[in-house]
Write a protein that holds these residues in place. Structure first.
Motif, short mmCIF file in Angstrom:
data_model
loop_
_atom_site.label_atom_id
_atom_site.label_comp_id
_atom_site.label_asym_id
_atom_site.label_seq_id
_atom_site.Cartn_x
_atom_site.Cartn_y
_atom_site.Cartn_z
N LEU A 1 0.85 -1.19 0.00
CA LEU A 1 0.00 0.00 0.00
C LEU A 1 0.89 1.23 0.00
N ALA A 2 0.58 2.18 -0.87
CA ALA A 2 1.39 3.40 -0.97
C ALA A 2 0.50 4.61 -1.22
N ILE A 3 0.91 5.74 -0.68
CA ILE A 3 0.28 7.01 -0.97
C ILE A 3 1.37 7.97 -1.43
N THR A 4 1.14 8.64 -2.55
CA THR A 4 2.09 9.61 -3.09
C THR A 4 1.48 10.99 -2.96
N VAL A 5 2.27 11.91 -2.41
CA VAL A 5 1.83 13.29 -2.21
C VAL A 5 2.83 14.24 -2.85
N ALA A 6 2.33 15.39 -3.26
CA ALA A 6 3.18 16.41 -3.88
C ALA A 6 3.13 17.66 -3.02
N GLY A 7 4.27 18.30 -2.89
CA GLY A 7 4.32 19.54 -2.11
C GLY A 7 4.70 19.29 -0.67
#
Length: 139
Positions: free
Chosen positions: A20-26
């Protein structure tokens, strides 16, 4: 979301097994620790360490996941999202954080990630835990 519209880093937080992965920007809106008993139970340790990102910062969530909704000690709901294989609590949303997602900061595995600016529910912290002089204390 078009990640070119948000300045800053693109980071991916992963569970222990990598499923399970979550990618965020900023950059995160805030980084905090919480010593409430619910966070102690959810993490299996003395406190949680999380980074809050606005919903628009979430570029993707990949992998199988489960959620569990609980009511916190302040009476607001919190929905925790975790990996069904390894059990890692990867991120959460809550009634007290509309329009935001709170990601378990340790899951970024970045030793240079920002330290918590605030310790919430400090009255419940373990006596040995010293968050440091730069951390704002909130009961």
């Amino acid at each position: 979301m078009n990640t070119t519209e948000r300045p800053g880093a693109i980071r991916t937080a992963r569970c222990g097994c990598g499923g399970l992965a979550i990618t965020v920007a900023g950059e995160p809106r805030s980084v905090y620790a919480c010593a409430c008993t619910e966070c102690q139970r959810a993490t299996g340790t003395a406190f949680s360490y999380r980074a809050v990102f606005v919903d628009d910062a979430v570029a993707s969530v990949e992998g199988e996941r489960r959620t569990w909704r609980r009511t916190g000690d302040a009476g607001r709901w919190v929905e925790q999202t975790f990996c069904p294989t390894c059990g890692t609590l990867l991120f959460m949303t809550g009634g007290g954080l509309p329009g935001a997602v709170s990601v378990s900061a340790g899951c970024f595995t970045d030793p240079d990630f920002a330290p918590p600016a605030t310790l919430f529910r400090a009255r419940r912290k373990h006596r040995w835990f010293d968050p440091g002089p730069r951390t704002r204390i909130s009961d």
